[in-house]
Design a protein around this motif. Structure first.
Motif, mmCIF file in Angstrom:
data_model
loop_
_atom_site.group_PDB
_atom_site.id
_atom_site.type_symbol
_atom_site.label_atom_id
_atom_site.label_comp_id
_atom_site.label_asym_id
_atom_site.label_seq_id
_atom_site.Cartn_x
_atom_site.Cartn_y
_atom_site.Cartn_z
ATOM 1 N N ALA A 436 0.832 -1.212 0.000
ATOM 2 C CA ALA A 436 0.000 0.000 0.000
ATOM 3 C C ALA A 436 0.862 1.255 0.000
ATOM 4 O O ALA A 436 0.549 2.248 -0.671
ATOM 5 N N GLU A 437 1.970 1.236 0.752
ATOM 6 C CA GLU A 437 2.845 2.410 0.791
ATOM 7 C C GLU A 437 3.516 2.642 -0.555
ATOM 8 O O GLU A 437 3.633 3.790 -1.009
ATOM 9 N N LEU A 438 3.961 1.571 -1.197
ATOM 10 C CA LEU A 438 4.578 1.728 -2.518
ATOM 11 C C LEU A 438 3.561 2.227 -3.534
ATOM 12 O O LEU A 438 3.894 3.024 -4.419
ATOM 13 N N ASP A 439 2.321 1.787 -3.412
ATOM 14 C CA ASP A 439 1.276 2.269 -4.321
ATOM 15 C C ASP A 439 1.052 3.770 -4.141
ATOM 16 O O ASP A 439 0.886 4.496 -5.123
ATOM 17 N N ASP A 440 1.069 4.251 -2.897
ATOM 18 C CA ASP A 440 0.931 5.692 -2.665
ATOM 19 C C ASP A 440 2.094 6.457 -3.279
ATOM 20 O O ASP A 440 1.901 7.531 -3.873
ATOM 21 N N LEU A 441 3.319 5.924 -3.131
ATOM 22 C CA LEU A 441 4.480 6.590 -3.725
ATOM 23 C C LEU A 441 4.367 6.623 -5.246
ATOM 24 O O LEU A 441 4.694 7.645 -5.880
ATOM 25 N N LEU A 442 3.917 5.523 -5.831
ATOM 26 C CA LEU A 442 3.801 5.460 -7.290
ATOM 27 C C LEU A 442 2.766 6.448 -7.798
ATOM 28 O O LEU A 442 3.008 7.147 -8.806
ATOM 29 N N GLN A 443 1.611 6.534 -7.139
ATOM 30 C CA GLN A 443 0.571 7.455 -7.590
ATOM 31 C C GLN A 443 1.052 8.905 -7.486
ATOM 32 O O GLN A 443 0.775 9.724 -8.369
ATOM 33 N N GLU A 444 1.795 9.228 -6.437
ATOM 34 C CA GLU A 444 2.310 10.588 -6.305
ATOM 35 C C GLU A 444 3.381 10.870 -7.347
ATOM 36 O O GLU A 444 3.447 11.966 -7.904
ATOM 37 N N TRP A 445 4.218 9.869 -7.654
ATOM 38 C CA TRP A 445 5.256 10.067 -8.672
ATOM 39 C C TRP A 445 4.634 10.290 -10.046
ATOM 40 O O TRP A 445 5.136 11.098 -10.828
ATOM 41 N N ILE A 446 3.553 9.568 -10.354
ATOM 42 C CA ILE A 446 2.898 9.763 -11.651
ATOM 43 C C ILE A 446 2.411 11.198 -11.803
ATOM 44 O O ILE A 446 2.582 11.821 -12.857
ATOM 45 N N VAL A 447 1.831 11.745 -10.750
ATOM 46 C CA VAL A 447 1.299 13.103 -10.818
ATOM 47 C C VAL A 447 2.421 14.135 -10.801
ATOM 48 O O VAL A 447 2.398 15.108 -11.571
ATOM 49 N N ALA A 448 3.415 13.936 -9.933
ATOM 50 C CA ALA A 448 4.450 14.953 -9.745
ATOM 51 C C ALA A 448 5.534 14.905 -10.805
ATOM 52 O O ALA A 448 6.079 15.954 -11.175
ATOM 53 N N CYS A 449 5.857 13.726 -11.309
ATOM 54 C CA CYS A 449 6.986 13.597 -12.232
ATOM 55 C C CYS A 449 6.527 13.286 -13.651
ATOM 56 O O CYS A 449 6.790 14.050 -14.571
ATOM 57 N N TRP A 450 5.848 12.151 -13.810
ATOM 58 C CA TRP A 450 5.536 11.701 -15.171
ATOM 59 C C TRP A 450 4.663 12.699 -15.920
ATOM 60 O O TRP A 450 4.939 13.018 -17.083
ATOM 61 N N GLN A 451 3.601 13.169 -15.301
ATOM 62 C CA GLN A 451 2.679 14.069 -16.001
ATOM 63 C C GLN A 451 3.280 15.450 -16.239
ATOM 64 O O GLN A 451 2.811 16.187 -17.110
ATOM 65 N N GLN A 452 4.321 15.831 -15.497
ATOM 66 C CA GLN A 452 4.920 17.156 -15.638
ATOM 67 C C GLN A 452 6.195 17.127 -16.475
ATOM 68 O O GLN A 452 6.725 18.181 -16.828
ATOM 69 N N ARG A 453 6.706 15.954 -16.768
ATOM 70 C CA ARG A 453 8.014 15.821 -17.425
ATOM 71 C C ARG A 453 7.865 15.853 -18.943
ATOM 72 O O ARG A 453 7.047 15.144 -19.504
#
Length: 673
Positions: A436-453
């Motif tokens: 569950a913790e890794l899933d939270d990190l992944l969802q935040e990375w998608i929004v903060a990094c992938w979608q903005q990069r």
């Protein structure tokens, strides 16, 4: 008739150099121009249309001169100077006012006389030429330009296999093709197989084998680019490439084509049973914007319900979770948030990731995506399914490349990263994050990094020099294509869950030794559903990741009945089906009844508690091996574990006598091998 065509008129060869209405401009071999009406030309006696000259390029291949050795290029340039002087009497580079050389004046000497004079001059300069050579070089220069003056013996392409026997080359190619699905070997194995194949096809000793060094060079040339002696997976992947050219997946609007796939994540996580393992990641990527529309992280063994859940998550805005900065809000991007908010009120507290409704989903032939549950979910939402060709990952190149980017941009920075293979794995890699913790990190990375990069594959035709991020690409396209939300209700989510068919008895409904019951089932007890195709059974939907309740559809009224598990009070948190099966395995290994719901519920609670406090890293691997026996192991008679024991291992009262093996001595024992 076109410019460049050749015609024969008045027993002379002419070239069409211009067309204007019915007027045709011709030029003969001497360069004299004439203007003729097209009707007169076609009706003239002796007229013949010859068309384009075969093998004669209109423009000389100047770029090929860069491949010529410098000495040959200088020689061709010198020939060009002499031929220009032969034609006009002036050398190239001399001004128009310069005088003509008398021996090459076209007004004083015929072409044959000028050719003979030029041959005499060149022989005086030390060239070995004749009048026939000068005439041949003049013809080649007229047809091919400077490229025709080059000695083409110096520009011949070398064969990759050199002068090797064609029979040996064919045998090497056949052996390399036969070992496509074998484990990677060495060139020595190929040489032995080639020798056997040549002896079988042509007889022993008929075809001579090259030396070992020459043979290895031949094998290197034949196997170039095939990974014949490298990674077996790369070799098979290369062989599965389609023969035709690659056609990129193109989409002009968000959701026009969405690719979906599943892969193991190269990160160790702590699972619900306290044992570490690699989870599986399922993502959906929009081709037009490269947006990761949704991502689902699950333990190994992704189910059809996970793909259906991914489909449902695509249609719901990603909420701005507690702790996330305001910079990750949808309103902080270039996406027209205010205009979209008037259409879809759910976007008010949305994170910086657009909601993309898919029109077509590209899938492979994995059993999860071709399952009836996923196909039915897509059909109910009006989504087309486009299967790719079997064993052709290039049909879903974008989602495959996205997995690689996730591995390099996210996974390698996470504690517990295992690397893509064992050669890249470090020593002492341990799981730190829960699933569950890794899933939270992944969802935040998608929004903060992938979608903005910015992505190199996202470029506007109006700004080709600037790459865009997925959010920028969506903002550009949504202004042109628009946005129509597709909200799902709670009933829609129930329809996406997997279904089983069960009878309703006095004790309720039983699924995998779990009993579900509630007062609302009273009218259905011991009653047929009326569905003859299912033998009168009732439709029951369940969530594999929360077995605390199920939903029964009343076939008569169409309403849903929520039915809780009768032993839910013994478990403090929701649990998944694999947690239930693990608890049953533990009880079976202890010799207890694995069908006792109360005992299984207590074991589930112990598992969840141990997972919350963290596993013992030293015994985690041993625990995982012990919990997955290949066959049932009978209990040892010396050990009688107490009923309340929590340790699955069995301790012997009396250690057995161990007879050690002797140490192998190569000098004394080697002769016996």
């Amino acid at each position: 008739m076109r410019v460049g065509d050749q015609v024969r008129l008045d027993e002379r060869l002419h070239t069409v150099v211009g067309l204007s209405g019915t007027l045709v401009r011709l030029a003969d071999e001497a360069g004299r121009a004439s203007l003729v009406l097209l009707p007169h030309l076609l009706a003239a006696e002796g007229f013949e249309f010859l068309g384009q000259r075969d093998g004669s390029p209109v423009v000389a291949p100047f770029a090929l001169l860069d491949t010529v050795p410098p000495l040959e290029a200088e020689k061709a340039t010198a020939w060009e100077q002499h031929l220009l002087e032969l034609e006009s009497g002036r050398q190239s580079g001399i001004g128009a006012g310069a005088g003509l050389r008398p021996e090459y004046d076209p007004a004083l000497h015929t072409l044959e006389e000028r050719i003979a004079a030029k041959a005499t001059e060149l022989r005086a300069l030390g060239w070995t030429v004749s009048a026939r050579t000068v005439e041949r070089m003049r013809t080649r220069y007229r047809d091919q330009g400077v490229w025709g003056l080059v000695d083409h013996r110096k520009t011949r392409l070398s064969s990759p296999t050199g002068r090797a026997d064609e029979r040996v080359v064919a045998a090497v190619a056949e052996v390399l093709a036969d070992q496509l699905n074998e484990s990677a070997g060495t060139r020595g194995r190929v040489r032995r197989r080639v020798e056997a194949l040549l002896a079988e096809q042509h007889g022993a000793g008929v075809v001579p084998m090259p030396s070992k060094t020459t043979f290895y060079r031949l094998v290197e040339a034949v196997s170039a680019g095939t990974h014949a002696f490298g990674s077996a997976a790369s070799r098979r992947s290369h062989a599965r490439r389609p023969e035709g050219m690659f056609t990129p997946s193109a989409a002009c609007r968000p959701g026009e084509l969405v690719q979906i796939d599943t892969t193991p994540l190269d990160v160790l996580v702590i699972l619900e049973d306290g044992v570490s393992g690699r989870p599986e990641l399922t993502i959906a990527v929009d081709v037009a914007t490269r947006t990761i529309c949704a991502a689902v992280l699950r333990p190994a063994g992704t189910k059809a319900v996970d793909a259906s859940l991914l489909l449902a998550k695509m249609l719901v805005p990603e909420p701005l979770r507690p702790g996330w900065p305001e910079a990750l809000a949808l309103s902080a991007t270039l996406i027209p948030h205010a205009r979209l908010l008037d259409i879809d009120a759910r976007l008010e507290q949305a994170a910086a990731k657009p909601v993309i409704v898919p029109e077509t989903i590209g899938i492979d032939h994995g059993k999860v995506f071709v399952s009836d549950a996923f196909i039915a979910a897509c059909r109910s939402l009006g989504v087309s399914v486009q299967p790719s060709r079997p064993a052709t990952p290039t049909d879903k190149a974008i989602v495959e490349r996205t997995f690689s980017s996730i591995n390099t941009l996210f996974c390698q920075h996470v504690s517990g990263y295992t690397g893509s293979n064992t050669d890249r794995r470090g020593a002492g890699v341990e799981a730190v994050w829960t699933l569950a913790e890794l899933d939270d990190l992944l969802q935040e990375w998608i929004v903060a990094c992938w979608q903005q990069r910015p992505h190199d594959g996202l470029r506007s035709p109006f700004l080709p020099g600037r790459s865009m991020s997925p959010n920028d690409a969506y903002a550009l396209l949504v202004a042109r294509t628009g946005y129509v939300p597709l909200p799902l209700s709670g009933l829609d989510y129930l329809e996406l869950l997997p279904a089983v068919w069960r009878s309703v008895n006095d004790y309720g409904i039983r699924i995998d030794h779990r009993t579900y019951n509630c007062p609302e089932l009273a009218p259905l007890r011991r009653q047929p559903s009326g569905l003859a195709a299912k033998g009168g059974l009732w439709e029951v939907h369940y969530d594999p990741y929360d077995l605390s309740q199920v939903w029964v559809r009343n076939a008569r009224t169409g309403e849903w009945i929520t039915v809780p598990w009768t032993h839910q009070h013994l478990v403090s948190t929701p649990f998944a089906d694999f947690t239930w099966r693990r608890a049953r395995d533990l009880l079976a290994m202890r010799g207890q009844d694995d069908t006792n719901q109360a005992a299984v519920a207590a074991a589930v609670e112990q598992l969840l508690t141990r997972a919350e406090t963290g596993p013992d890293r030293r015994i985690a691997a041993r625990t995982r091996a012990a919990l997955e026996p290949a066959r049932s192991v009978p209990a040892l008679p010396q050990a009688s574990a107490p009923e309340d024991a929590e340790d699955e291992t069995t301790v012997l009262e009396q250690p057995s006598n161990v007879i050690p093996f002797g140490v192998f001595d190569a000098f004394t024992d080697g002769s016996r091998l």
